[in-house]
Motif scaffolding. Structure first.
Motif, PDB file in Angstrom:
ATOM      1  N   SER A 163      35.639  38.584  54.074  1.00  0.00           N
ATOM      2  CA  SER A 163      36.620  39.498  53.492  1.00  0.00           C
ATOM      3  C   SER A 163      36.194  39.833  52.068  1.00  0.00           C
ATOM      4  O   SER A 163      36.980  39.743  51.133  1.00  0.00           O
ATOM      5  CB  SER A 163      38.027  38.901  53.538  1.00  0.00           C
ATOM      6  OG  SER A 163      38.045  37.585  53.006  1.00  0.00           O
ATOM      7  N   ALA A 164      34.894  40.165  51.941  1.00  0.00           N
ATOM      8  CA  ALA A 164      34.315  40.504  50.643  1.00  0.00           C
ATOM      9  C   ALA A 164      34.587  39.377  49.646  1.00  0.00           C
ATOM     10  O   ALA A 164      34.341  38.210  49.947  1.00  0.00           O
ATOM     11  CB  ALA A 164      34.835  41.854  50.164  1.00  0.00           C
ATOM     12  N   CYS A 165      35.131  39.716  48.497  1.00  0.00           N
ATOM     13  CA  CYS A 165      35.280  38.730  47.422  1.00  0.00           C
ATOM     14  C   CYS A 165      36.477  37.808  47.613  1.00  0.00           C
ATOM     15  O   CYS A 165      36.726  36.930  46.792  1.00  0.00           O
ATOM     16  CB  CYS A 165      35.357  39.435  46.073  1.00  0.00           C
ATOM     17  SG  CYS A 165      33.951  40.533  45.796  1.00  0.00           S
ATOM     18  N   SER A 398      45.149  30.352  42.432  1.00  0.00           N
ATOM     19  CA  SER A 398      43.854  31.007  42.270  1.00  0.00           C
ATOM     20  C   SER A 398      43.779  32.238  43.163  1.00  0.00           C
ATOM     21  O   SER A 398      44.040  32.161  44.362  1.00  0.00           O
ATOM     22  CB  SER A 398      42.728  30.027  42.616  1.00  0.00           C
ATOM     23  OG  SER A 398      41.455  30.581  42.347  1.00  0.00           O
ATOM     24  N   ASN A 399      43.406  33.377  42.567  1.00  0.00           N
ATOM     25  CA  ASN A 399      43.421  34.658  43.257  1.00  0.00           C
ATOM     26  C   ASN A 399      42.024  35.141  43.619  1.00  0.00           C
ATOM     27  O   ASN A 399      41.064  34.919  42.868  1.00  0.00           O
ATOM     28  CB  ASN A 399      44.056  35.740  42.380  1.00  0.00           C
ATOM     29  CG  ASN A 399      45.528  35.516  42.125  1.00  0.00           C
ATOM     30  OD1 ASN A 399      46.202  34.836  42.896  1.00  0.00           O
ATOM     31  ND2 ASN A 399      46.035  36.091  41.044  1.00  0.00           N
ATOM     32  N   GLY A 400      41.916  35.831  44.746  1.00  0.00           N
ATOM     33  CA  GLY A 400      40.674  36.493  45.127  1.00  0.00           C
ATOM     34  C   GLY A 400      40.972  37.809  45.811  1.00  0.00           C
ATOM     35  O   GLY A 400      41.775  37.868  46.744  1.00  0.00           O
ATOM     36  N   PHE A 401      40.336  38.882  45.318  1.00  0.00           N
ATOM     37  CA  PHE A 401      40.550  40.223  45.873  1.00  0.00           C
ATOM     38  C   PHE A 401      39.202  40.831  46.250  1.00  0.00           C
ATOM     39  O   PHE A 401      38.228  40.694  45.505  1.00  0.00           O
ATOM     40  CB  PHE A 401      41.243  41.144  44.858  1.00  0.00           C
ATOM     41  CG  PHE A 401      42.444  40.531  44.176  1.00  0.00           C
ATOM     42  CD1 PHE A 401      43.368  39.778  44.892  1.00  0.00           C
ATOM     43  CD2 PHE A 401      42.657  40.710  42.826  1.00  0.00           C
ATOM     44  CE1 PHE A 401      44.474  39.214  44.272  1.00  0.00           C
ATOM     45  CE2 PHE A 401      43.759  40.157  42.190  1.00  0.00           C
ATOM     46  CZ  PHE A 401      44.674  39.406  42.901  1.00  0.00           C
ATOM     47  N   GLY A 402      39.140  41.532  47.377  1.00  0.00           N
ATOM     48  CA  GLY A 402      37.861  42.039  47.844  1.00  0.00           C
ATOM     49  C   GLY A 402      37.876  43.502  48.219  1.00  0.00           C
ATOM     50  O   GLY A 402      38.931  44.076  48.528  1.00  0.00           O
ATOM     51  N   PHE A 403      36.675  44.109  48.205  1.00  0.00           N
ATOM     52  CA  PHE A 403      36.529  45.475  48.692  1.00  0.00           C
ATOM     53  C   PHE A 403      37.139  45.581  50.088  1.00  0.00           C
ATOM     54  O   PHE A 403      36.994  44.681  50.917  1.00  0.00           O
ATOM     55  CB  PHE A 403      35.054  45.864  48.780  1.00  0.00           C
ATOM     56  CG  PHE A 403      34.389  46.103  47.439  1.00  0.00           C
ATOM     57  CD1 PHE A 403      35.122  46.188  46.278  1.00  0.00           C
ATOM     58  CD2 PHE A 403      33.011  46.258  47.370  1.00  0.00           C
ATOM     59  CE1 PHE A 403      34.494  46.414  45.053  1.00  0.00           C
ATOM     60  CE2 PHE A 403      32.378  46.484  46.162  1.00  0.00           C
ATOM     61  CZ  PHE A 403      33.117  46.562  45.000  1.00  0.00           C
ATOM     62  N   GLY A 404      37.792  46.695  50.331  1.00  0.00           N
ATOM     63  CA  GLY A 404      38.537  46.854  51.574  1.00  0.00           C
ATOM     64  C   GLY A 404      40.005  46.574  51.379  1.00  0.00           C
ATOM     65  O   GLY A 404      40.804  46.724  52.301  1.00  0.00           O
ATOM     66  N   GLY A 405      40.354  46.140  50.160  1.00  0.00           N
ATOM     67  CA  GLY A 405      41.749  45.834  49.857  1.00  0.00           C
ATOM     68  C   GLY A 405      42.208  44.486  50.333  1.00  0.00           C
ATOM     69  O   GLY A 405      43.409  44.245  50.512  1.00  0.00           O
ATOM     70  N   HIS A 406      41.266  43.556  50.539  1.00  0.00           N
ATOM     71  CA  HIS A 406      41.612  42.209  51.015  1.00  0.00           C
ATOM     72  C   HIS A 406      42.072  41.342  49.843  1.00  0.00           C
ATOM     73  O   HIS A 406      41.367  41.230  48.836  1.00  0.00           O
ATOM     74  CB  HIS A 406      40.401  41.540  51.660  1.00  0.00           C
ATOM     75  CG  HIS A 406      39.699  42.387  52.665  1.00  0.00           C
ATOM     76  ND1 HIS A 406      40.311  42.838  53.813  1.00  0.00           N
ATOM     77  CD2 HIS A 406      38.442  42.873  52.694  1.00  0.00           C
ATOM     78  CE1 HIS A 406      39.448  43.555  54.514  1.00  0.00           C
ATOM     79  NE2 HIS A 406      38.307  43.595  53.858  1.00  0.00           N
ATOM     80  N   ASN A 407      43.203  40.695  49.969  1.00  0.00           N
ATOM     81  CA  ASN A 407      43.731  39.814  48.929  1.00  0.00           C
ATOM     82  C   ASN A 407      44.068  38.449  49.527  1.00  0.00           C
ATOM     83  O   ASN A 407      44.641  38.363  50.611  1.00  0.00           O
ATOM     84  CB  ASN A 407      45.009  40.402  48.321  1.00  0.00           C
ATOM     85  CG  ASN A 407      44.815  41.823  47.833  1.00  0.00           C
ATOM     86  OD1 ASN A 407      43.894  42.103  47.073  1.00  0.00           O
ATOM     87  ND2 ASN A 407      45.671  42.732  48.278  1.00  0.00           N
TER      88      ASN A 407
END
Length: 417
Positions: A163-165, A398-407
């Motif tokens: 899920s990307a980042c 702890s947060n992580g957000f990825g290209f594609g809008g994945h959170n």
């Protein structure tokens, strides 16, 4: 249904600022930057000439020359950090039921270096398909947990989250859910990434995502600073041993912290840009808090995604403001990407380790490289700029957000019997 409790019993790290957990943590609290000019390939014609590379890692010394050549760097990194975590957790797999121990691993891209090398070699030839027989098994994103399970003989659930980042935050959440549902006793989980090569740097340059501060690489990652101009690419791996509490107690394990919640959401907005109002990011933090049975006022520290991009940082601040309300003034916020760079699919794992150690040591790692306040941000928000801060930390998110809008967002708390 009553959920089982899940605890952290082992940690391993290979990062641009330390090749062990202790080295990584010491660099974090001392504000050490991992950014430097790239040494692994010729950057003369690239817009960005620097990154946060892993330093002093000897793959052949660790794996042997023959084995190292069969593995992409992202798998080498995964095996290295996992070996530290397994030792740290005091695991003797001969004494454990390995059918109930699994591996869930995150990687946003997988074997990019392998893919690049094989395609370039083919393009240089006469069209005859002369590919390495290890090409596909070196490259595929799911191969890291496969190798970990083979090395230790683990026959529980085994897969990769992509899920990307947000990838390794998702791997943590999946492992957490399996454990609290009683589907396994233990998971080796985390993530790894190795994208500092011509394709990785060139690709992110093409989309104007990377900092181009070539005159001063060490200060290029500037989350929440007025003059931030893009993220700094990083590489490495982080491994976390998650274990069902009773199983951990029975074998006398040391316990770092308890994992108590995880949330997931989508921006449903754009393939690379975050939602301008931070709607998905706010939703995921609220979802994680609800899952943990916590109120916003319970949180002491948020390790933010904080990539140092002009559009990414403001939306996360909007999201945190929405999720925490006035309590935002009572928490510490920091972006450890200011030191490690952005490890993409491995970011969630190494940042979760930072959050766990903040709980253990009651120290907030800083957001370094802050020079100029951004008037868009409320000056009363504590971004933990430049210097680590001591405070009691009972709950860390702890947060992580990825290209594609994945959170994906994860929550840990101090362990209590």
């Amino acid at each position: 249904m009553e959920f089982k409790r899940v605890v952290v019993t082992g940690l391993g790290a290979l990062t641009p600022i330390g090749n062990t957990v202790s080295e990584y943590w010491n660099s974090l609290i001392n504000g050490v930057s991992g950014a430097a000019f790239i040494k692994s390939f010729d950057v003369e014609k690239f817009k960005t000439k620097f990154a946060c590379e892993v330093k002093g890692f000897d793959a052949e010394g660790f794996l042997g020359r023959k084995e190292a050549r069969k593995l992409d760097p992202f798998v080498q990194y995964a095996l290295f950090s996992t070996e530290e975590a397994v030792k740290d957790a005091g695991l003797d797999f001969e004494k454990l039921d390995t059918s109930r121990i699994g591996v869930i691993w995150g990687s946003g891209i997988g074997g990019l270096k392998t893919f690049l090398d094989e395609v370039v070699n083919f393009a240089k030839g006469d069209g005859t398909p002369k590919f390495n027989p290890f090409f596909i098994p070196k490259m595929i994103a799911d191969i890291a947990p496969g190798h970990i399970s083979i090395k230790y003989g683990l026959r529980g659930p085994n897969f990769t989250t992509v899920s990307a980042c947000a990838s390794s935050n998702n791997s943590l959440i999946d492992a957490f859910n399996y454990l609290r549902l009683g589907k396994a006793n233990m998971f080796i989980t985390g993530g790894s990434e190795a994208i500092i090569n011509e394709a990785g740097i060139g690709g992110f340059n093409a989309m104007h995502a990377l900092s181009t501060r070539n005159d001063d690489p060490t200060t290029a990652s500037r989350p929440f600073d007025l003059d931030r101009d893009g993220f700094v690419a990083g590489e490495g791996a982080g491994t976390i041993i998650l274990e069902e509490l009773e199983h951990a107690l029975k074998r006398g394990a040391k316990i770092y912290a308890e994992m108590v919640g995880g949330g997931m959401s989508a921006d449903a907005y754009h393939m690379t840009a975050p939602h301008p109002e931070g709607l998905g990011a706010s939703l995921v933090m609220k979802a994680a808090l609800e899952d943990a049975g916590l109120q916003p006022t319970d949180v002491d520290y948020v390790n933010v995604h904080g990539t140092s991009t002009p559009i990414g940082d403001p939306q996360e601040v909007k999201a945190i403001t929405d999720a925490f309300g006035d309590h935002i003034y009572n928490i510490n916020i920091s972006s450890t990407k200011s030191m490690t760079g952005h490890l993409l699919g491995a970011a969630g794992a190494v940042e979760a380790i930072a959050s766990i150690l903040a709980l253990k040591h009651d120290i907030i790692p800083p957001t370094i490289n802050h020079f100029t306040d951004d008037p868009a941000f409320d000056p009363k928000i504590n971004f933990t700029f430049n210097t680590a801060q001591k405070r009691v930390v009972n709950i860390a998110q702890s947060n992580g957000f990825g290209f594609g809008g994945h959170n994906a967002s994860v929550i840990f708390k101090k362990y209590q019997q």
